[in-house]
Design an enzyme around this catalytic site. Sequence first.
Site, short mmCIF file in Angstrom:
data_model
loop_
_atom_site.label_atom_id
_atom_site.label_comp_id
_atom_site.label_asym_id
_atom_site.label_seq_id
_atom_site.Cartn_x
_atom_site.Cartn_y
_atom_site.Cartn_z
N CYS A 165 0.85 -1.25 0.10
CA CYS A 165 0.04 -0.04 0.26
C CYS A 165 0.81 1.22 -0.03
CB CYS A 165 -1.07 -0.01 1.13
SG CYS A 165 -2.00 -1.12 1.35
N HIS A 177 -3.19 7.34 1.76
CA HIS A 177 -3.75 6.07 1.38
C HIS A 177 -4.99 5.92 1.71
CE1 HIS A 177 -3.93 1.98 0.60
NE2 HIS A 177 -3.73 1.50 1.74
N ASN A 198 -10.12 -0.21 -0.81
CA ASN A 198 -8.63 -0.03 -0.69
C ASN A 198 -7.89 -0.40 -1.93
OD1 ASN A 198 -5.71 -0.44 -0.20
ND2 ASN A 198 -6.20 -1.25 1.86
N1 ACO Z 1 -19.25 -8.45 7.79
C1 ACO Z 1 -19.69 -8.60 8.85
N2 ACO Z 1 -19.05 -9.08 9.86
C2 ACO Z 1 -17.37 -9.32 9.70
C3 ACO Z 1 -16.91 -9.03 8.56
C4 ACO Z 1 -17.68 -8.35 7.52
N3 ACO Z 1 -17.13 -8.41 6.24
N4 ACO Z 1 -15.50 -9.24 8.82
C5 ACO Z 1 -15.48 -9.74 10.22
N5 ACO Z 1 -16.59 -9.59 10.69
C6 ACO Z 1 -17.03 -9.69 12.13
C7 ACO Z 1 -15.83 -10.71 12.63
O1 ACO Z 1 -15.93 -11.87 12.26
C8 ACO Z 1 -16.14 -10.45 14.38
O2 ACO Z 1 -17.27 -11.20 14.59
P1 ACO Z 1 -17.00 -11.82 16.13
O3 ACO Z 1 -17.02 -10.69 17.06
O4 ACO Z 1 -18.48 -12.56 16.16
O5 ACO Z 1 -15.97 -12.71 16.09
C9 ACO Z 1 -16.75 -8.80 14.21
O6 ACO Z 1 -17.02 -8.72 12.76
C10 ACO Z 1 -15.26 -8.00 14.60
O7 ACO Z 1 -14.25 -8.33 13.77
P2 ACO Z 1 -12.76 -7.48 14.01
O8 ACO Z 1 -12.16 -8.11 13.02
O9 ACO Z 1 -12.44 -7.42 15.15
O10 ACO Z 1 -13.41 -6.06 13.40
P3 ACO Z 1 -12.68 -4.76 13.48
O11 ACO Z 1 -13.56 -3.73 14.32
O12 ACO Z 1 -11.16 -5.03 14.02
O13 ACO Z 1 -12.74 -4.40 12.04
C11 ACO Z 1 -11.44 -4.20 10.27
C12 ACO Z 1 -12.14 -5.07 11.14
C13 ACO Z 1 -12.58 -3.19 9.25
C14 ACO Z 1 -10.64 -4.88 9.10
C15 ACO Z 1 -10.30 -3.31 11.00
O14 ACO Z 1 -9.73 -4.11 11.81
C16 ACO Z 1 -9.49 -2.72 10.15
O15 ACO Z 1 -9.60 -1.65 9.38
N6 ACO Z 1 -8.02 -2.72 10.28
C17 ACO Z 1 -7.07 -2.17 9.40
C18 ACO Z 1 -6.90 -2.97 8.19
C19 ACO Z 1 -6.69 -2.47 6.91
O16 ACO Z 1 -7.26 -1.16 6.74
N7 ACO Z 1 -5.95 -2.95 6.25
C20 ACO Z 1 -5.79 -2.36 4.87
C21 ACO Z 1 -4.52 -2.83 4.36
S1 ACO Z 1 -3.11 -2.07 5.30
C22 ACO Z 1 -3.43 -0.61 5.06
O17 ACO Z 1 -3.81 -0.39 3.75
C23 ACO Z 1 -3.24 0.35 5.93
#
Ligand code: ACO
Length: 323
Positions: free
Chosen positions: A113, A250, A280
Amino acid sequence: MIRSVVRGFGAALPKRAVANRDMEDKVATSDEWIVQRTGIRQRYIAGEGETTASLGEAAARAALENAGLVPDDIDLIILATSTPDNTFPATAVNIQDRLGIRHGAAFDLQAVCSGFVYAVTTADLYLRGGQAKRALVIGSETFSRILDWEDRTTCVLFGDGAGAIVLEAVESEGTVEDRGVLTAHLRSDGAHREKLYVDGGPSTTGTVGHLRMQGREVFKYAVGMITDVITDAFEAVDLPIEKLDWLVPHQANIRIIEGSAKKLGIPMEKVVVTVDKHGNTSAASIPLALNEAAADGRIKKGDLVLLEAMGGGFTWGSVLLRW
Ligand code: ACO
């Protein structure tokens, strides 16, 4: 002294836009979950015949037209991508050939990224070092082809697209008021490489593999790393952050973007946001956002613009430039 000045910009997106509602047919997710956690409302997904090279070529042609240049004016192509058309040769030489360029050099740069920030920094060094006169710096990705479409925690986050700029070596007084790249700061820390990676490759599995991510872990580090390299940029040129006209981050997640802006005291009115429309797109996200804000007249000649990214590796970095 020589400065690397942005002479043109362009972008290209696949034909097909896929809304969050359409993702509900593929995995157990919902529009509400995706919007609330990420700010993403839709993404573009490459179809038959659309590849990293074809999207990159289209973005490059748009940037050349915007610059009032022809392909032969270019003597360096740097393509930031993690989704090349082939393991080798570099997709950059494919784009070079599609543009009919038979001179200069073309290569791919892989920093996930952060790829576009790395590529602009690299092109700037080539231009200032006298190795080239005009560079096409392209970010192009087809992440849809390395996603596990059964993994709801990753497949809803990414999209495909490409953006490009033309950087030109220009004689300059070299003050902070003069146009061009003012300062660049790149970082990486491979201790984090397993938090966001692809589980295949030529030398390990002999396959392409699929994207794997520990989302929470990435989130935990993102804001701190991003704000560090932004602070470094303003310190290097001895300007207060209030002088910034546009932050072009980004586009991974609106919560990371808002968190970084808030920590630095940058009002959201100065932040270019396209994650809602593109998802993204990894190395393509910054040039896609730049293209949108420059095309609609928000970013104007002479504006102070900051590009920043953080991603797989981890890699992170910033480029401060006078547009
Ligand atoms: N739809 C519905 N529910 C979902 C989904 C989905 N697509 N994905 C995960 N869940 C559920 C999980 O299973 C979990 O359920 P549970 O509590 O029953 O186990 C719940 O949602 C919470 O999951 P988390 O992974 O803890 O959710 P979080 O609040 O951390 O959000 C996310 C996830 C959006 C990926 C977040 O962690 C994030 O934005 N991280 C940064 C990652 C990123 O942006 N990466 C991009 C590449 S790196 C970069 O470019 C910077």
